[in-house]
Scaffold this motif. Sequence first.
Motif, mmCIF file in Angstrom:
data_model
loop_
_atom_site.group_PDB
_atom_site.id
_atom_site.type_symbol
_atom_site.label_atom_id
_atom_site.label_comp_id
_atom_site.label_asym_id
_atom_site.label_seq_id
_atom_site.Cartn_x
_atom_site.Cartn_y
_atom_site.Cartn_z
ATOM 1 N N UNK A 5 -1.422 1.730 18.640
ATOM 2 C CA UNK A 5 -1.593 1.205 17.279
ATOM 3 C C UNK A 5 -2.517 2.085 16.446
ATOM 4 N N UNK A 6 -3.559 2.627 17.071
ATOM 5 C CA UNK A 6 -4.468 3.481 16.299
ATOM 6 C C UNK A 6 -3.798 4.790 15.909
ATOM 7 N N UNK A 7 -2.832 5.247 16.707
ATOM 8 C CA UNK A 7 -2.057 6.443 16.329
ATOM 9 C C UNK A 7 -1.221 6.139 15.096
ATOM 10 N N UNK A 8 -0.552 4.981 15.103
ATOM 11 C CA UNK A 8 0.205 4.554 13.913
ATOM 12 C C UNK A 8 -0.716 4.436 12.703
ATOM 13 N N UNK A 9 -1.888 3.883 12.918
ATOM 14 C CA UNK A 9 -2.831 3.688 11.816
ATOM 15 C C UNK A 9 -3.276 5.014 11.216
ATOM 16 N N UNK A 10 -3.585 5.969 12.069
ATOM 17 C CA UNK A 10 -4.038 7.274 11.587
ATOM 18 C C UNK A 10 -2.944 7.976 10.781
ATOM 19 N N UNK A 11 -1.755 8.057 11.367
ATOM 20 C CA UNK A 11 -0.650 8.733 10.665
ATOM 21 C C UNK A 11 -0.278 7.957 9.403
ATOM 22 N N UNK A 12 -0.340 6.626 9.498
ATOM 23 C CA UNK A 12 -0.026 5.785 8.340
ATOM 24 C C UNK A 12 -0.981 6.003 7.185
ATOM 25 N N UNK A 13 -2.272 6.163 7.479
ATOM 26 C CA UNK A 13 -3.253 6.420 6.420
ATOM 27 C C UNK A 13 -2.921 7.714 5.688
ATOM 28 N N UNK A 14 -2.537 8.711 6.451
ATOM 29 C CA UNK A 14 -2.210 10.012 5.841
ATOM 30 C C UNK A 14 -0.969 9.891 4.967
ATOM 31 N N UNK A 15 0.078 9.297 5.524
ATOM 32 C CA UNK A 15 1.354 9.212 4.799
ATOM 33 C C UNK A 15 1.263 8.344 3.551
ATOM 34 N N UNK A 16 0.389 7.349 3.587
ATOM 35 C CA UNK A 16 0.249 6.424 2.460
ATOM 36 C C UNK A 16 -0.023 7.175 1.169
ATOM 37 N N UNK A 17 -0.929 8.130 1.207
ATOM 38 C CA UNK A 17 -1.335 8.841 -0.004
ATOM 39 C C UNK A 17 -0.190 9.646 -0.608
ATOM 40 N N UNK A 18 0.698 10.140 0.243
ATOM 41 C CA UNK A 18 1.821 10.930 -0.267
ATOM 42 C C UNK A 18 2.988 10.038 -0.691
ATOM 43 N N UNK A 19 3.137 8.911 -0.031
ATOM 44 C CA UNK A 19 4.187 7.960 -0.397
ATOM 45 C C UNK A 19 3.914 7.356 -1.767
ATOM 46 N N UNK A 20 2.657 7.042 -2.013
ATOM 47 C CA UNK A 20 2.276 6.385 -3.270
ATOM 48 C C UNK A 20 1.507 7.335 -4.201
ATOM 49 N N UNK A 21 1.785 8.594 -4.100
ATOM 50 C CA UNK A 21 1.052 9.584 -4.897
ATOM 51 C C UNK A 21 1.067 9.306 -6.406
ATOM 52 N N UNK A 22 2.210 8.914 -7.001
ATOM 53 C CA UNK A 22 2.199 8.640 -8.449
ATOM 54 C C UNK A 22 1.211 7.534 -8.836
ATOM 55 N N UNK A 23 1.010 6.560 -7.930
ATOM 56 C CA UNK A 23 0.042 5.492 -8.186
ATOM 57 C C UNK A 23 -1.372 5.992 -7.868
ATOM 58 N N UNK A 24 -1.488 6.647 -6.745
ATOM 59 C CA UNK A 24 -2.781 7.137 -6.264
ATOM 60 C C UNK A 24 -3.500 7.991 -7.308
ATOM 61 N N UNK A 25 -2.782 8.955 -7.901
ATOM 62 C CA UNK A 25 -3.436 9.868 -8.847
ATOM 63 C C UNK A 25 -3.857 9.165 -10.140
ATOM 64 N N UNK A 26 -3.268 7.997 -10.385
ATOM 65 C CA UNK A 26 -3.655 7.239 -11.582
ATOM 66 C C UNK A 26 -4.848 6.318 -11.332
ATOM 67 N N UNK A 27 -5.172 6.105 -10.074
ATOM 68 C CA UNK A 27 -6.246 5.179 -9.733
ATOM 69 C C UNK A 27 -7.540 5.871 -9.318
ATOM 70 N N UNK A 28 -7.455 7.096 -8.832
ATOM 71 C CA UNK A 28 -8.678 7.775 -8.403
ATOM 72 C C UNK A 28 -9.463 8.282 -9.612
#
Length: 206
Positions: A156-179
Motif C-alpha cells: 500500500x505504501x508503494x501505491x501511495x508513493x507512486x500515487x502522490x507523484x502521479x497526482x500532480x501530473x494528472x491534475x496539473x491544470x488545477x494544481x498550477x492554479x492553486x499553488x
Amino acid sequence: MADKKSKEIKKNSKEVILRSAKVLFAMQGFELTTVREIAGKAGINVAMVYYYFNTKEELHQNIIDNAFKSFSQSLKEGVGQGKGSEDKIYDVIKVYITFLHHHKDIHRIILRETISQSKHIDMIVKKYISRNFDLVHSIIKEGVQKGTFREHDSTLSTFSLIGMILYYFTYEPIFIRLISPEKRKKPITEFLPDHIFNLFIEGVKG
C-alpha cells in the motif's frame, strides 16, 4: 552518400510519425485517433505511415515500448546502488518526476488507457508497470527489513508513493492554479521531489 541521406530521411519520417501519433493519442485516445489524422499531423501521406507501421496498434505499441524502455533505463541509472533505503526512495521520486515532467503525453496516454479500461491495459500493467512497481516495492521492503522504516503494509505504501507523484501530473491544470505564484515560476522538478520525499519518509518512519 545517397544511401546515408536516404536513411536519414527515413529515420526522420519515422520519428515525425511517432511524435505526431503520441500527441494525438494523448489528446484523443487510441480509439478516436485515425491513421489519416496521424499522417495529416505529420505532414505525410497515409501510405508512409503504413510503410513504417503495419497497423495503428503497432504504432501505439511502439510509442509505449519506447517510453517505458526510456523510463526503465532512467530508473536503473538514477537509483544509486549501495545507497540506503531513504536515499534510494529520493532517487526514485526524482526520476519519476523528471521523466513525467518531460514526457507528459505519455502520462496522458496511459491515463486514458486506464480510465477507459482499454484492451491494452493488461499488457501495459504486466509488461511495464509491474516491473517499476516491484522495484519501488523492493526498496521499501528493504527499508522495513533493515529497520529504517517501521513495519507496515509495504504494498500500500508503494501505491501511495507512486500515487502522490502521479497526482500532480494528472491534475496539473488545477494544481498550477492553486499553488503560490512563487512556486508557479519554478519548474516542478525543483520543489516537488523534496516535498513528496519528506511527506513519505515521515509516514513510513512513523
